[in-house]
Design a protein around this motif. Structure first.
Motif, PDB file in Angstrom:
ATOM      1  N   THR A 166       0.023  10.037   7.977  1.00 48.89           N
ATOM      2  CA  THR A 166       1.006   9.519   7.027  1.00 48.89           C
ATOM      3  C   THR A 166       1.025   7.999   7.064  1.00 48.89           C
ATOM      4  O   THR A 166       1.042   7.334   6.018  1.00 48.89           O
ATOM      5  N   GLU A 167       1.012   7.462   8.270  1.00 50.74           N
ATOM      6  CA  GLU A 167       0.989   6.002   8.427  1.00 50.74           C
ATOM      7  C   GLU A 167      -0.334   5.421   7.912  1.00 50.74           C
ATOM      8  O   GLU A 167      -0.364   4.356   7.295  1.00 50.74           O
ATOM      9  N   LEU A 168      -1.435   6.154   8.126  1.00 44.16           N
ATOM     10  CA  LEU A 168      -2.733   5.728   7.627  1.00 44.16           C
ATOM     11  C   LEU A 168      -2.715   5.631   6.109  1.00 44.16           C
ATOM     12  O   LEU A 168      -3.178   4.644   5.529  1.00 44.16           O
ATOM     13  N   SER A 169      -2.163   6.652   5.452  1.00 49.45           N
ATOM     14  CA  SER A 169      -2.072   6.636   3.991  1.00 49.45           C
ATOM     15  C   SER A 169      -1.243   5.458   3.499  1.00 49.45           C
ATOM     16  O   SER A 169      -1.602   4.802   2.519  1.00 49.45           O
ATOM     17  N   ALA A 170      -0.143   5.166   4.196  1.00 45.80           N
ATOM     18  CA  ALA A 170       0.719   4.046   3.801  1.00 45.80           C
ATOM     19  C   ALA A 170      -0.023   2.716   3.938  1.00 45.80           C
ATOM     20  O   ALA A 170       0.045   1.853   3.050  1.00 45.80           O
ATOM     21  N   LYS A 171      -0.765   2.548   5.037  1.00 44.53           N
ATOM     22  CA  LYS A 171      -1.507   1.299   5.231  1.00 44.53           C
ATOM     23  C   LYS A 171      -2.639   1.151   4.224  1.00 44.53           C
ATOM     24  O   LYS A 171      -2.911   0.055   3.735  1.00 44.53           O
ATOM     25  N   LEU A 172      -3.300   2.252   3.905  1.00 49.61           N
ATOM     26  CA  LEU A 172      -4.385   2.181   2.925  1.00 49.61           C
ATOM     27  C   LEU A 172      -3.841   1.917   1.528  1.00 49.61           C
ATOM     28  O   LEU A 172      -4.471   1.196   0.743  1.00 49.61           O
ATOM     29  N   GLU A 173      -2.679   2.475   1.197  1.00 50.18           N
ATOM     30  CA  GLU A 173      -2.032   2.177  -0.087  1.00 50.18           C
ATOM     31  C   GLU A 173      -1.677   0.693  -0.172  1.00 50.18           C
ATOM     32  O   GLU A 173      -1.856   0.055  -1.215  1.00 50.18           O
ATOM     33  N   GLU A 174      -1.184   0.147   0.932  1.00 51.38           N
ATOM     34  CA  GLU A 174      -0.867  -1.282   0.984  1.00 51.38           C
ATOM     35  C   GLU A 174      -2.130  -2.123   0.778  1.00 51.38           C
ATOM     36  O   GLU A 174      -2.115  -3.128   0.066  1.00 51.38           O
ATOM     37  N   LEU A 175      -3.216  -1.682   1.392  1.00 49.30           N
ATOM     38  CA  LEU A 175      -4.502  -2.367   1.223  1.00 49.30           C
ATOM     39  C   LEU A 175      -4.941  -2.347  -0.243  1.00 49.30           C
ATOM     40  O   LEU A 175      -5.365  -3.364  -0.788  1.00 49.30           O
ATOM     41  N   LEU A 176      -4.821  -1.195  -0.882  1.00 50.79           N
ATOM     42  CA  LEU A 176      -5.223  -1.073  -2.289  1.00 50.79           C
ATOM     43  C   LEU A 176      -4.348  -1.924  -3.200  1.00 50.79           C
ATOM     44  O   LEU A 176      -4.830  -2.473  -4.195  1.00 50.79           O
ATOM     45  N   ASP A 177      -3.054  -2.021  -2.874  1.00 47.02           N
ATOM     46  CA  ASP A 177      -2.154  -2.833  -3.688  1.00 47.02           C
ATOM     47  C   ASP A 177      -2.519  -4.312  -3.627  1.00 47.02           C
ATOM     48  O   ASP A 177      -2.330  -5.041  -4.593  1.00 47.02           O
ATOM     49  N   SER A 178      -3.058  -4.749  -2.471  1.00 40.13           N
ATOM     50  CA  SER A 178      -3.371  -6.172  -2.313  1.00 40.13           C
ATOM     51  C   SER A 178      -4.803  -6.514  -2.703  1.00 40.13           C
ATOM     52  O   SER A 178      -5.172  -7.680  -2.683  1.00 40.13           O
ATOM     53  N   GLN A 199      -7.063  -5.834  -5.842  1.00 39.75           N
ATOM     54  CA  GLN A 199      -7.243  -5.318  -7.201  1.00 39.75           C
ATOM     55  C   GLN A 199      -8.683  -4.860  -7.408  1.00 39.75           C
ATOM     56  O   GLN A 199      -9.627  -5.557  -7.062  1.00 39.75           O
ATOM     57  N   GLY A 200      -8.864  -3.665  -7.957  1.00 34.48           N
ATOM     58  CA  GLY A 200     -10.199  -3.163  -8.263  1.00 34.48           C
ATOM     59  C   GLY A 200     -10.897  -2.492  -7.104  1.00 34.48           C
ATOM     60  O   GLY A 200     -12.059  -2.133  -7.216  1.00 34.48           O
ATOM     61  N   LEU A 201     -10.212  -2.308  -5.981  1.00 35.47           N
ATOM     62  CA  LEU A 201     -10.790  -1.622  -4.828  1.00 35.47           C
ATOM     63  C   LEU A 201     -10.338  -0.167  -4.854  1.00 35.47           C
ATOM     64  O   LEU A 201      -9.156   0.132  -5.005  1.00 35.47           O
ATOM     65  N   PHE A 202     -11.296   0.746  -4.741  1.00 36.58           N
ATOM     66  CA  PHE A 202     -11.006   2.177  -4.727  1.00 36.58           C
ATOM     67  C   PHE A 202     -11.587   2.754  -3.441  1.00 36.58           C
ATOM     68  O   PHE A 202     -12.708   2.419  -3.064  1.00 36.58           O
ATOM     69  N   GLY A 224     -14.169  13.347  14.325  1.00 38.96           N
ATOM     70  CA  GLY A 224     -15.098  12.269  14.587  1.00 38.96           C
ATOM     71  C   GLY A 224     -15.444  11.410  13.401  1.00 38.96           C
ATOM     72  O   GLY A 224     -14.938  10.322  13.280  1.00 38.96           O
ATOM     73  N   LEU A 225     -16.289  11.875  12.515  1.00 38.05           N
ATOM     74  CA  LEU A 225     -16.821  11.024  11.454  1.00 38.05           C
ATOM     75  C   LEU A 225     -15.968  11.143  10.193  1.00 38.05           C
ATOM     76  O   LEU A 225     -15.620  12.213   9.772  1.00 38.05           O
ATOM     77  N   THR A 226     -15.686  10.016   9.639  1.00 37.74           N
ATOM     78  CA  THR A 226     -14.970   9.968   8.372  1.00 37.74           C
ATOM     79  C   THR A 226     -15.785   9.139   7.416  1.00 37.74           C
ATOM     80  O   THR A 226     -16.281   8.077   7.784  1.00 37.74           O
ATOM     81  N   ARG A 227     -15.973   9.613   6.210  1.00 34.08           N
ATOM     82  CA  ARG A 227     -16.783   8.886   5.217  1.00 34.08           C
ATOM     83  C   ARG A 227     -15.876   8.036   4.347  1.00 34.08           C
ATOM     84  O   ARG A 227     -14.865   8.501   3.858  1.00 34.08           O
ATOM     85  N   ALA A 228     -16.280   6.791   4.180  1.00 33.82           N
ATOM     86  CA  ALA A 228     -15.544   5.867   3.312  1.00 33.82           C
ATOM     87  C   ALA A 228     -16.431   5.474   2.145  1.00 33.82           C
ATOM     88  O   ALA A 228     -17.577   5.134   2.343  1.00 33.82           O
ATOM     89  N   CYS A 229     -15.885   5.543   0.942  1.00 33.41           N
ATOM     90  CA  CYS A 229     -16.612   5.106  -0.252  1.00 33.41           C
ATOM     91  C   CYS A 229     -15.848   3.998  -0.915  1.00 33.41           C
ATOM     92  O   CYS A 229     -14.663   4.060  -1.023  1.00 33.41           O
ATOM     93  N   LEU A 277     -10.493  15.899   2.021  1.00 36.98           N
ATOM     94  CA  LEU A 277     -10.095  14.566   1.584  1.00 36.98           C
ATOM     95  C   LEU A 277      -8.945  14.085   2.458  1.00 36.98           C
ATOM     96  O   LEU A 277      -7.878  14.688   2.490  1.00 36.98           O
ATOM     97  N   VAL A 278      -9.170  13.009   3.215  1.00 36.09           N
ATOM     98  CA  VAL A 278      -8.138  12.427   4.068  1.00 36.09           C
ATOM     99  C   VAL A 278      -7.286  11.447   3.262  1.00 36.09           C
ATOM    100  O   VAL A 278      -6.068  11.423   3.368  1.00 36.09           O
ATOM    101  N   PHE A 279      -7.944  10.635   2.441  1.00 33.04           N
ATOM    102  CA  PHE A 279      -7.252   9.688   1.576  1.00 33.04           C
ATOM    103  C   PHE A 279      -8.145   9.429   0.369  1.00 33.04           C
ATOM    104  O   PHE A 279      -9.351   9.304   0.505  1.00 33.04           O
ATOM    105  N   GLY A 280      -7.538   9.336  -0.791  1.00 34.02           N
ATOM    106  CA  GLY A 280      -8.344   9.062  -1.980  1.00 34.02           C
ATOM    107  C   GLY A 280      -7.510   8.515  -3.111  1.00 34.02           C
ATOM    108  O   GLY A 280      -6.317   8.778  -3.197  1.00 34.02           O
TER     109      GLY A 280
END
Length: 138
Positions: free
Chosen positions: A60-72, A74-77, A133-138, A86-89
């Motif tokens: 939950t905290e990870l999702s909040a931090k990643l949402e904050e990252l996306l808000d700051s 622009q154009g990052l997905f 272990g492994l998490t894929r980031a795109c 899907l952990v976060f998308g």
């Protein structure tokens, strides 16, 4: 046709060919430069995501931090997956299958999503915080 006219025509033809060649070279160099800049930007964001994932054990905290990252940024997905889960998308962009298959390379891939031209990369994040272990980031 006089010698002067022929020499003038030849000079004009050679000048036009040289200018056209330089124009193509400059356009290609500029295109490659922007690809390099995008790759460096994306690698920087991958490192930032790796740091956030490493420091945040709670999903939950990870999702909040990643949402904050996306808000700051622009154009990052971002799409984080563990296996098929899907952990976060971000739901407003579709990542192509060829992007996930290219995780060993640090070269960006271009694709079209609707009317948008996008460039992205995929990498595997090693993390001790998240089981699996492994998490894929795109």
């Amino acid at each position: 046709m006089t010698l002067t006219a022929r020499l003038t025509f030849l000079y004009t033809l050679v000048s036009a060919a040289v200018l056209l060649g330089l124009g193509v070279l400059v356009a290609w160099s500029t295109h490659m430069h922007f690809i390099d800049l995008d790759r460096d930007y994306l690698l920087d964001k991958v490192q930032l995501i790796q740091k956030i994932v490493d420091e945040t054990p709670d999903s939950t905290e990870l999702s909040a931090k990643l949402e904050e990252l996306l808000d700051s940024h622009q154009g990052l997905f971002i799409s984080l997956t563990r296996g098929e889960e899907l952990v976060f998308g971000t739901g407003n962009v579709t990542f192509p299958a060829k992007l996930a298959a290219q995780s060993a390379s640090d070269q960006p891939i271009d694709w079209t999503d609707g009317e948008r031209q996008l460039r992205g990369m995929s990498t595997e994040l090693l993390t001790a915080q998240m089981p699996g272990g492994l998490t894929r980031a795109c």
